[in-house]
Design an enzyme around this catalytic site. Structure first.
Site, short mmCIF file in Angstrom:
data_model
loop_
_atom_site.label_atom_id
_atom_site.label_comp_id
_atom_site.label_asym_id
_atom_site.label_seq_id
_atom_site.Cartn_x
_atom_site.Cartn_y
_atom_site.Cartn_z
CE LYS A 1 -4.41 -1.46 1.95
NZ LYS A 1 -5.43 -1.29 2.89
CE LYS B 1 -5.76 -8.10 -1.75
NZ LYS B 1 -5.85 -7.79 -0.55
CE LYS C 1 -13.16 -2.96 0.11
NZ LYS C 1 -13.05 -2.56 1.55
#
Ligand code: TYM
Length: 346
Positions: free
Chosen positions: A123, A207, A210
């Site tokens: 992130k 994966k 969002k």
């Protein structure tokens, strides 16, 4: 490896899990988390389910969006089958004990543990120096979420495995450092099952997420019937021929394995059972069947979500009641922690 303990926790078994109010929920969130929550509730587990808005602000959120996003997750939890009377459903920031325990845990967790967290590395990207301290500290808040209720079991998708291990390490180290064996449980993940790791519809090695910029990579819970069908029809497969007949044959075909896994998770079947039905058939047969199944399972949830969001009074009342119930569990535990740490008693 996670620490283990001589004296084990002997309190009641209790579930805690959380979902971030950031962006739309997708099929991975449903199969990896929401569906499990409802199944566990129906199996009789005591469960505390949280919309984690404190986690959401570790990344900038659009101005004014937080409350609406929070309401959407609450609606999804209720629409997926969580009953606010049976389970506890609430918003993280309305129980202040989470943040207090986080500070105490900040002084228990080690820098080296957090530096290993792959989600922070992903992130924060190339510019980790500019990431918020909160993003780095995120797993400690997650440990506090779970342990402020002394929860013993945590249903999550596979991507949360490392964070859960950190929670166990924090619990074990607290128990040891303050010489209170068995005070906190070492929480266990409930991860197994076909929905634990749903992959992108465009890349079977990534994966479903969002934050993927490609809208066609995921099925959102709020997608309409046509959109779901279209996305499944366009899902990537490969050029290795028809549907595999066995799980071994499927192993080198990640995109196909993902679609079979989605079918299995939605239908409550094993991969083997799905292949027994569709092995050797063409994708022109399998994909429409999968689309139909997805619509059949998701549309009642979507409808219920829309209905709840149209008149949010029911959601808001449920969150108010949930906050009260959650506070009633957390308050005595944080009081106990304050005594164990040795803070001044007023
Ligand atoms: P979040 O909000 O990213 O995701 C919510 C849940 O959905 C699961 N999930 C998936 N499962 C299967 N396949 C996927 N592709 C997929 N993508 C997401 C996640 O594993 C998760 O269960 N840190 C957590 C929220 C959290 C939490 C907690 C969870 C905060 N405190 C305490 C458990 C206990 C998160 O960001 O989840």
């Amino acid at each position: 490896a996670a620490m283990t303990e001589q004296v084990s926790y002997s309190g009641p078994q209790r579930i805690f899990s959380g979902i971030q109010p950031t962006g739309n929920l997708h099929l991975g969130n449903y199969l990896g988390a929401l569906k499990k929550f409802a199944d566990l509730q129906d199996a009789g587990w005591e469960g505390i389910y949280c919309v984690v808005d404190l986690h959401a602000i570790t990344m900038p959120q659009p101005k004014g969006a937080l409350a609406d996003q929070t309401r959407q997750i609450a609606a999804a939890m209720m629409a997926a089958g969580l009953d606010p009377d049976t389970s506890t459903i609430f918003v993280q920031s309305s129980v202040r004990a989470h943040t207090e325990l986080t500070w105490i845990f900040n002084c228990v967790a080690r820098m080296g543990w957090l530096e290993k967290m792959t989600q922070f590395k992903d992130k924060s990207g190339k510019d980790a120096e500019r990431a918020s301290v909160g993003l780095f500290d995120y797993p400690v808040l997650q440990a506090a979420d779970i342990l402020v209720y002394k929860a013993t079991h945590v249903p999550v998708g596979e991507d949360q495995k490392q964070h859960l291990e950190l929670s166990r390490n924090v619990a074990a180290r607290f128990n040891q450092q303050y010489d209170v064996p068995g005070f906190f449980p070492l929480p266990e993940g409930l991860i197994e099952g076909p929905g634990a790791r749903i992959m992108s519809l465009k890349d079977g090695t990534k994966k479903m997420s969002k934050s993927d910029p490609a809208e066609t990579s995921r099925i959102n819970l709020i997608d309409d019937t046509d959109t779901i069908a279209k996305k499944i029809k366009k899902a990537k497969t490969d050029t290795l021929g028809d549907m595999p007949e066995t799980v071994e044959e499927m192993a080198p075909r990640p995109e196909v394995a993902n679609l079979v896994g989605i079918y299995a998770a939605l239908a409550g079947m094993s991969d083997e059972q799905v292949l027994a039905e569709y092995g050797g058939k063409g994708f022109g047969t399998f994909k429409p069947a999968l689309a139909e199944l997805a619509v059949e399972k998701l549309s009642p949830i979507t409808q219920k979500m829309r209905q709840l969001l149209d008149d949010p009074a029911e959601i808001d009342a449920a969150m108010a009641k949930g906050a009260e119930k959650a506070n009633a569990v957390a308050e005595p535990i944080i009081e106990e922690v304050r005594r164990v740490v040795g803070f001044w008693q007023v």
